[in-house]
Scaffold this motif. Structure first.
Motif, PDB file in Angstrom:
ATOM      1  N   MET A   1       0.833  -1.194   0.000  1.00  8.32           N
ATOM      2  CA  MET A   1       0.000   0.000   0.000  1.00  8.32           C
ATOM      3  C   MET A   1       0.873   1.251   0.000  1.00  8.32           C
ATOM      4  O   MET A   1       1.906   1.298   0.657  1.00  8.32           O
ATOM      5  CB  MET A   1      -0.910   0.021   1.241  1.00  8.32           C
ATOM      6  CG  MET A   1      -1.993  -1.057   1.242  1.00  8.32           C
ATOM      7  SD  MET A   1      -3.023  -0.988   2.724  1.00  8.32           S
ATOM      8  CE  MET A   1      -3.760   0.634   2.526  1.00  8.32           C
ATOM      9  N   HIS A   2       0.454   2.244  -0.772  1.00  9.30           N
ATOM     10  CA  HIS A   2       1.164   3.512  -0.770  1.00  9.30           C
ATOM     11  C   HIS A   2       0.858   4.266   0.522  1.00  9.30           C
ATOM     12  O   HIS A   2      -0.255   4.175   1.058  1.00  9.30           O
ATOM     13  CB  HIS A   2       0.739   4.359  -1.969  1.00  9.30           C
ATOM     14  CG  HIS A   2       1.106   3.749  -3.289  1.00  9.30           C
ATOM     15  ND1 HIS A   2       2.410   3.610  -3.698  1.00  9.30           N
ATOM     16  CD2 HIS A   2       0.336   3.247  -4.286  1.00  9.30           C
ATOM     17  CE1 HIS A   2       2.432   3.042  -4.890  1.00  9.30           C
ATOM     18  NE2 HIS A   2       1.183   2.806  -5.268  1.00  9.30           N
ATOM     19  N   PRO A   3       1.817   5.041   1.060  1.00  6.62           N
ATOM     20  CA  PRO A   3       1.519   5.848   2.238  1.00  6.62           C
ATOM     21  C   PRO A   3       0.451   6.885   1.908  1.00  6.62           C
ATOM     22  O   PRO A   3       0.379   7.378   0.778  1.00  6.62           O
ATOM     23  CB  PRO A   3       2.860   6.509   2.576  1.00  6.62           C
ATOM     24  CG  PRO A   3       3.653   6.447   1.307  1.00  6.62           C
ATOM     25  CD  PRO A   3       3.201   5.217   0.587  1.00  6.62           C
ATOM     26  N   PHE A  66     -16.278   6.430   2.926  1.00  7.72           N
ATOM     27  CA  PHE A  66     -14.940   6.105   2.417  1.00  7.72           C
ATOM     28  C   PHE A  66     -14.788   6.589   0.977  1.00  7.72           C
ATOM     29  O   PHE A  66     -13.770   7.185   0.606  1.00  7.72           O
ATOM     30  CB  PHE A  66     -14.712   4.593   2.516  1.00  7.72           C
ATOM     31  CG  PHE A  66     -13.438   4.133   1.876  1.00  7.72           C
ATOM     32  CD1 PHE A  66     -12.215   4.385   2.461  1.00  7.72           C
ATOM     33  CD2 PHE A  66     -13.464   3.444   0.675  1.00  7.72           C
ATOM     34  CE1 PHE A  66     -11.029   3.960   1.868  1.00  7.72           C
ATOM     35  CE2 PHE A  66     -12.293   3.011   0.075  1.00  7.72           C
ATOM     36  CZ  PHE A  66     -11.074   3.279   0.673  1.00  7.72           C
ATOM     37  N   GLU A  67     -15.787   6.338   0.148  1.00  9.55           N
ATOM     38  CA  GLU A  67     -15.726   6.760  -1.249  1.00  9.55           C
ATOM     39  C   GLU A  67     -15.657   8.287  -1.363  1.00  9.55           C
ATOM     40  O   GLU A  67     -14.961   8.823  -2.223  1.00  9.55           O
ATOM     41  CB  GLU A  67     -16.953   6.237  -2.001  1.00  9.55           C
ATOM     42  CG  GLU A  67     -16.937   4.732  -2.210  1.00  9.55           C
ATOM     43  CD  GLU A  67     -18.177   4.239  -2.918  1.00  9.55           C
ATOM     44  OE1 GLU A  67     -19.035   5.077  -3.294  1.00  9.55           O
ATOM     45  OE2 GLU A  67     -18.314   3.021  -3.106  1.00  9.55           O
ATOM     46  N   ARG A  68     -16.377   8.954  -0.483  1.00 10.80           N
ATOM     47  CA  ARG A  68     -16.467  10.417  -0.580  1.00 10.80           C
ATOM     48  C   ARG A  68     -15.233  11.122  -0.035  1.00 10.80           C
ATOM     49  O   ARG A  68     -14.767  12.114  -0.609  1.00 10.80           O
ATOM     50  CB  ARG A  68     -17.716  10.890   0.163  1.00 10.80           C
ATOM     51  CG  ARG A  68     -17.960  12.388   0.118  1.00 10.80           C
ATOM     52  CD  ARG A  68     -19.364  12.697   0.544  1.00 10.80           C
ATOM     53  NE  ARG A  68     -19.645  14.129   0.567  1.00 10.80           N
ATOM     54  CZ  ARG A  68     -20.859  14.655   0.597  1.00 10.80           C
ATOM     55  NH1 ARG A  68     -21.918  13.863   0.589  1.00 10.80           N
ATOM     56  NH2 ARG A  68     -21.046  15.958   0.640  1.00 10.80           N
ATOM     57  N   TYR A  69     -14.667  10.633   1.073  1.00 14.06           N
ATOM     58  CA  TYR A  69     -13.607  11.376   1.763  1.00 14.06           C
ATOM     59  C   TYR A  69     -12.231  10.705   1.715  1.00 14.06           C
ATOM     60  O   TYR A  69     -11.239  11.330   2.111  1.00 14.06           O
ATOM     61  CB  TYR A  69     -14.011  11.622   3.225  1.00 14.06           C
ATOM     62  CG  TYR A  69     -15.245  12.476   3.334  1.00 14.06           C
ATOM     63  CD1 TYR A  69     -15.186  13.846   3.099  1.00 14.06           C
ATOM     64  CD2 TYR A  69     -16.477  11.921   3.673  1.00 14.06           C
ATOM     65  CE1 TYR A  69     -16.325  14.642   3.194  1.00 14.06           C
ATOM     66  CE2 TYR A  69     -17.620  12.702   3.769  1.00 14.06           C
ATOM     67  CZ  TYR A  69     -17.535  14.058   3.526  1.00 14.06           C
ATOM     68  OH  TYR A  69     -18.668  14.842   3.611  1.00 14.06           O
ATOM     69  N   LEU A  73      -7.711   6.302   7.760  1.00  9.73           N
ATOM     70  CA  LEU A  73      -8.082   5.435   8.875  1.00  9.73           C
ATOM     71  C   LEU A  73      -9.488   5.825   9.297  1.00  9.73           C
ATOM     72  O   LEU A  73      -9.856   7.003   9.222  1.00  9.73           O
ATOM     73  CB  LEU A  73      -7.097   5.614  10.028  1.00  9.73           C
ATOM     74  CG  LEU A  73      -7.310   4.856  11.340  1.00  9.73           C
ATOM     75  CD1 LEU A  73      -5.951   4.472  11.939  1.00  9.73           C
ATOM     76  CD2 LEU A  73      -8.058   5.716  12.357  1.00  9.73           C
ATOM     77  N   ALA A  74     -10.287   4.867   9.734  1.00 14.05           N
ATOM     78  CA  ALA A  74     -11.639   5.148  10.221  1.00 14.05           C
ATOM     79  C   ALA A  74     -11.756   4.706  11.676  1.00 14.05           C
ATOM     80  O   ALA A  74     -11.236   3.656  12.064  1.00 14.05           O
ATOM     81  CB  ALA A  74     -12.689   4.444   9.376  1.00 14.05           C
ATOM     82  N   ALA A  92     -15.529  -5.297   4.971  1.00 14.46           N
ATOM     83  CA  ALA A  92     -16.021  -4.558   3.807  1.00 14.46           C
ATOM     84  C   ALA A  92     -15.049  -3.504   3.298  1.00 14.46           C
ATOM     85  O   ALA A  92     -15.050  -3.187   2.109  1.00 14.46           O
ATOM     86  CB  ALA A  92     -17.357  -3.897   4.144  1.00 14.46           C
ATOM     87  N   LEU A  93     -14.212  -2.942   4.171  1.00 11.21           N
ATOM     88  CA  LEU A  93     -13.374  -1.807   3.792  1.00 11.21           C
ATOM     89  C   LEU A  93     -11.889  -2.141   3.896  1.00 11.21           C
ATOM     90  O   LEU A  93     -11.454  -2.748   4.881  1.00 11.21           O
ATOM     91  CB  LEU A  93     -13.680  -0.592   4.685  1.00 11.21           C
ATOM     92  CG  LEU A  93     -15.098  -0.029   4.617  1.00 11.21           C
ATOM     93  CD1 LEU A  93     -15.221   1.183   5.519  1.00 11.21           C
ATOM     94  CD2 LEU A  93     -15.471   0.343   3.185  1.00 11.21           C
ATOM     95  N   ASP A  94     -11.145  -1.711   2.908  1.00  9.28           N
ATOM     96  CA  ASP A  94      -9.709  -1.978   2.874  1.00  9.28           C
ATOM     97  C   ASP A  94      -8.938  -0.789   3.441  1.00  9.28           C
ATOM     98  O   ASP A  94      -8.232  -0.082   2.717  1.00  9.28           O
ATOM     99  CB  ASP A  94      -9.271  -2.255   1.432  1.00  9.28           C
ATOM    100  CG  ASP A  94      -7.813  -2.695   1.343  1.00  9.28           C
ATOM    101  OD1 ASP A  94      -7.275  -3.155   2.366  1.00  9.28           O
ATOM    102  OD2 ASP A  94      -7.217  -2.568   0.257  1.00  9.28           O
TER     103      ASP A  94
END
Length: 268
Positions: A1-3, A66-69, A73-74, A92-94
Motif C-alpha cells: 500500500m502507498h503511504p 470512504f468513497e467520498r472522503y 483510517l476510520a 467490507a473496507l480496505d
C-alpha cells in the motif's frame, strides 16, 4: 500500500455527537490531522436498533463515507456500532478500522470493592462481547450493567446548549445502584461515547467515592500508533462534520462543534 497523502483525513463515525469525546483527545495527540466527523442522525439512536439492522447499516454508510472522503483510517467512535458491526466493517473496507469497546479491563484494575458498573446503551450492554470482556478481565468481580437511552438524548441536548432533565441522570444511576451489590460499586464504565459529555452531572449523582472511566484516551493513543510515521499537513485546518439527513433532527449549530476543530457542516 502507498503511504497516505498528508491531507488524507481521519474519519470518526458515530450515531450522533458522542464520538466528539474521542475526537478531542485525538486532536491533542495529532493536532494537524485532517478530520472528518460523521454522525448518522438519520439512524440515531443506535442503542434501540436490532443487531441485524446495525450490522447492515453501519458498513454500508461507512462505505459511502470512504468513497467520498478517502480517509487514511476510520474510527468507529460508538460502542454500540463497534460491538455489533466492527467485524462487518473490517471485512467490507480496505483500510485500518479502530473500534471502541467498554473499558472493563481498566475498571477491574481500579476497583477496590470488586463491584463494577457498566453504563451503556441497551444494545451495548446486552452484547456477548461484554460478557467476553467481563470473563477475560473481570473474573471474580461483580459486573453490573444498565442500558440508558435517556443519557444519549441528554448528551445531545447538552451539546446543543439545552437543559438536561435531572431525572435522566437519576434513572441511569439508579439502574445500577438498585441492583444487588450496587451499593458497593466504586467504578462505573461509561460504555457509550455520548456519556462522557455528561460526566459532570453523573459524577455529582454518584458521589466522589465512585470513579467514572471511559476508553477515549486509549483509542486516541491507538490512532496515533497506527498512523506513526505518516505525513501530516504542516498546520491544522478546520475539520468537516457530515450528518446523514434527518427530517426531525437538524445538525447542531457550528458553534457547538467549533471547540473540537470543526469548521464546516455537510449533509448526505
Amino acid at each position: 500500500m502507498h503511504p497516505p497523502a498528508p491531507d488524507a483525513p481521519i474519519l470518526f463515525f458515530d450515531s450522533g455527537l458522542g464520538g466528539l469525546t474521542v475526537l478531542g483527545p485525538t486532536r491533542a495527540l495529532l493536532p494537524t490531522a485532517p478530520i472528518v466527523y460523521a454522525a448518522d442522525y438519520a439512524g440515531l439512536p443506535y442503542g434501540q436498533k436490532s443487531e441485524a439492522e446495525l450490522a447492515a447499516r453501519v458498513p454500508a454508510l461507512l462505505g459511502r463515507l470512504f468513497e467520498r472522503y478517502q480517509p487514511r483510517l476510520a474510527v468507529i467512535a460508538c460502542n454500540t456500532a463497534s460491538t455489533i458491526a466492527l467485524a462487518h466493517v473490517r471485512a467490507a473496507l480496505d483500510l485500518p478500522i479502530v473500534g471502541t469497546v467498554p473499558a472493563i479491563k481498566p475498571a477491574a484494575e481500579l476497583t477496590k470493592s470488586g463491584v463494577i458498573g457498566v453504563l451503556g446503551t441497551e444494545a451495548t450492554v446486552r452484547q456477548p462481547y461484554v460478557d467476553d470482556l467481563s470473563a477475560r478481565f473481570a473474573s471474580g468481580k461483580t459486573v453490573l450493567r444498565h442500558g440508558s437511552p435517556g443519557l444519549v438524548t441528554g448528551a445531545e441536548a447538552k451539546l446543543r446548549g439545552e437543559a438536561i432533565d435531572p431525572a435522566i441522570i437519576a434513572r441511569a444511576v439508579a439502574g445500577l445502584r438498585d441492583q444487588p451489590g450496587g451499593d458497593a460499586m466504586d467504578v462505573i464504565v461509561l460504555a457509550c461515547t455520548h456519556f462522557p459529555l455528561l460526566e459532570q452531572e453523573l459524577q455529582a449523582a454518584v458521589g466522589p467515592e465512585v470513579r467514572l472511566i471511559d476508553g477515549a484516551a486509549g483509542i486516541a493513543r491507538r490512532i496515533a500508533h497506527l498512523t506513526a510515521g505518516q505525513a501530516w499537513p504542516a498546520a491544522a485546518s478546520p475539520g468537516i462534520a457530515v450528518f446523514t439527513r434527518s427530517e426531525d433532527r437538524p445538525p447542531p449549530p457550528l458553534a457547538a462543534l467549533a471547540p473540537y476543530g470543526i469548521g464546516t457542516i455537510e449533509t448526505i
